[in-house]
Design an enzyme around this catalytic site. Structure first.
Site, PDB file in Angstrom:
ATOM      1  N   HIS A 107       0.818  -1.224   0.000  1.00 22.24           N
ATOM      2  CA  HIS A 107       0.000   0.000   0.000  1.00 22.24           C
ATOM      3  C   HIS A 107       0.848   1.269   0.000  1.00 22.24           C
ATOM      4  O   HIS A 107       0.772   2.094   0.897  1.00 22.24           O
ATOM      5  CB  HIS A 107      -0.968   0.002   1.184  1.00 22.24           C
ATOM      6  CG  HIS A 107      -2.123  -0.938   1.018  1.00 22.24           C
ATOM      7  ND1 HIS A 107      -3.288  -0.809   1.740  1.00 22.24           N
ATOM      8  CD2 HIS A 107      -2.299  -2.012   0.205  1.00 22.24           C
ATOM      9  CE1 HIS A 107      -4.131  -1.779   1.387  1.00 22.24           C
ATOM     10  NE2 HIS A 107      -3.541  -2.508   0.449  1.00 22.24           N
ATOM     11  N   TYR A 115     -11.376  -8.511   4.574  1.00 20.43           N
ATOM     12  CA  TYR A 115     -11.284  -9.651   3.659  1.00 20.43           C
ATOM     13  C   TYR A 115     -11.810 -10.944   4.269  1.00 20.43           C
ATOM     14  O   TYR A 115     -12.215 -11.860   3.541  1.00 20.43           O
ATOM     15  CB  TYR A 115      -9.830  -9.827   3.209  1.00 20.43           C
ATOM     16  CG  TYR A 115      -9.339  -8.651   2.396  1.00 20.43           C
ATOM     17  CD1 TYR A 115      -9.802  -8.435   1.100  1.00 20.43           C
ATOM     18  CD2 TYR A 115      -8.437  -7.742   2.928  1.00 20.43           C
ATOM     19  CE1 TYR A 115      -9.370  -7.353   0.361  1.00 20.43           C
ATOM     20  CE2 TYR A 115      -7.990  -6.652   2.193  1.00 20.43           C
ATOM     21  CZ  TYR A 115      -8.467  -6.461   0.908  1.00 20.43           C
ATOM     22  OH  TYR A 115      -8.045  -5.376   0.178  1.00 20.43           O
TER      23      TYR A 115
END
Length: 374
Positions: A153, A267
């Site tokens: 990220h 997730y």
């Protein structure tokens, strides 16, 4: 017969591609039929595309750390020399690249990349000049702090406008709460002068506990940044977790919510934080995608070469594998079209060329050109 210049360019491109053996095909969309032509291949992850004033294309290849110069007529690639060493693991590598709007006067190229120090990594931004096919006069303008152990990220899109450099930085995935703290650069949009100086009117320069480069906070992993051609507003998009990819209009000092509010879930199916989508004092996205499209690259198309697309916002989609076309009215998305959804392309980058055609970088190696079919 006299052939108009614009027509001649299109005819020449068509003939060149039919003779070169590179693939081309026509495709109907909701509002126009276009010709898609392969410009070049062999670039594994074409994270960024931009153009020099002479029409030469520059493309970054994220994992290899290379920058390519591409002749868009022949498709010939040349590796730019004297690029920095990059960390090519995870989301790292050579990331965004932008040609300065006044390149003819100053010769500056700006690029971002992941770099390592001992076992830690971060994202940095440098600028340099081109001497033939070699970078010279390299200057480091920005280093995102802190360094961290996992290469995830980095965000990392750049925008040059009005003498300023805007930079997006992700929250490094495992450090999601950092996006809410002014003492670090993670999960932020950064604003600098284009020479790296901190503007005196940045929103947090009077806060002794803040990093003064910060422009806005509360972002997850922003991989799109573009300026609206009519309003001048800075638009950004960022990856959500499982659902909740966002499009935002970025304004100084505002908090865009991550990870306190989110339109997606984690997730593993669990909620993000308290599982809420609204808090006082935090911005709602202008638009969000659920399920996630995994957005990358962002471009307002402002040319009349493809008139039906003028004013549209284009975003690459890597998970749902299409080119996303959005029609904007009064700062809101009113229409969404998913172009090329039958092609199974992970569209990584989107850029309008100086010729008025639209160029796409496709994971797996190709750069494509989209032009009118007629």
């Amino acid at each position: 017969m006299v052939v108009p210049v614009k027509t001649f360019i299109c005819i020449s491109a068509c003939l060149m591609f039919s003779c070169s053996g590179r693939k081309s095909f026509t495709q109907s969309t909701d509002v126009v039929t276009v010709m898609v032509e392969e410009v070049t291949d062999g670039i594994a992850v074409p994270f960024a595309i931009d153009f020099l004033p002479d029409g030469t294309m520059l493309v970054t290849d994220r994992p290899s750390g290379r920058i390519f110069s591409v002749d868009i007529r022949s498709g010939k690639k040349t590796v730019i020399q004297n690029t920095p060493a990059v960390l090519g693991e995870g989301d790292g590598g050579m990331l965004d690249l932008r040609v300065h709007p006044d390149y003819d006067q100053n010769g500056w190229l700006y690029f971002s990349f992941a770099t390592a120090k001992d076992s830690l990594s971060t994202m940095v931004v440098e600028r340099a000049r081109l001497d033939g096919n070699r970078l010279t006069d390299r200057e480091r303008l920005f280093t995102a702090l802190p360094y961290y152990k996992e290469p995830n990220h980095f965000g990392s899109r750049l925008l040059l406008t009005g003498g300023y450099l805007f930079i997006t930085m992700g929250e490094r995935y495992y450090l999601r709460d950092s996006a809410q703290h002014l003492s670090n650069h993670l999960g932020k949009v950064i604003r600098l002068h284009d020479d790296g100086r901190i503007p005196e009117d940045n929103p947090f320069v009077a806060d002794p506990g803040a990093l003064h480069e910060i422009w806005s906070i509360g972002h997850r992993n922003p991989q799109g940044l573009a300026q609206h051609p009519a309003t001048g507003e800075i638009w950004e998009h960022e990856h959500g977790p499982k659902g909740g990819d966002e499009i935002n209009i970025i304004k100084p000092s505002l908090n865009y919510g991550w990870p306190l509010i989110c339109h997606g879930i984690d997730y593993d199916g669990s909620p993000i934080g308290a599982g809420i989508t609204y808090l006082d004092g935090m911005e709602q996205p202008s638009y969000h995608f659920t399920p996630s499209i995994a957005p990358s690259g962002m471009e307002f198309y402002n040319s009349t070469v493809i008139p039906a697309w003028k004013g549209s916002l284009f975003i690459g989609a890597m998970a749902l594998k299409h080119l996303n076309r959005l029609v904007i009215k009064d700062g809101r998305v009113v229409t969404e079209e998913r172009v090329f959804s039958d092609k199974n392309w992970r569209v990584r980058s989107v850029k309008a060329g100086p010729d008025g055609f639209l160029y796409l970088g496709i994971d797996g190696g190709k750069v494509l050109r989209i032009r009118p079919a007629e």
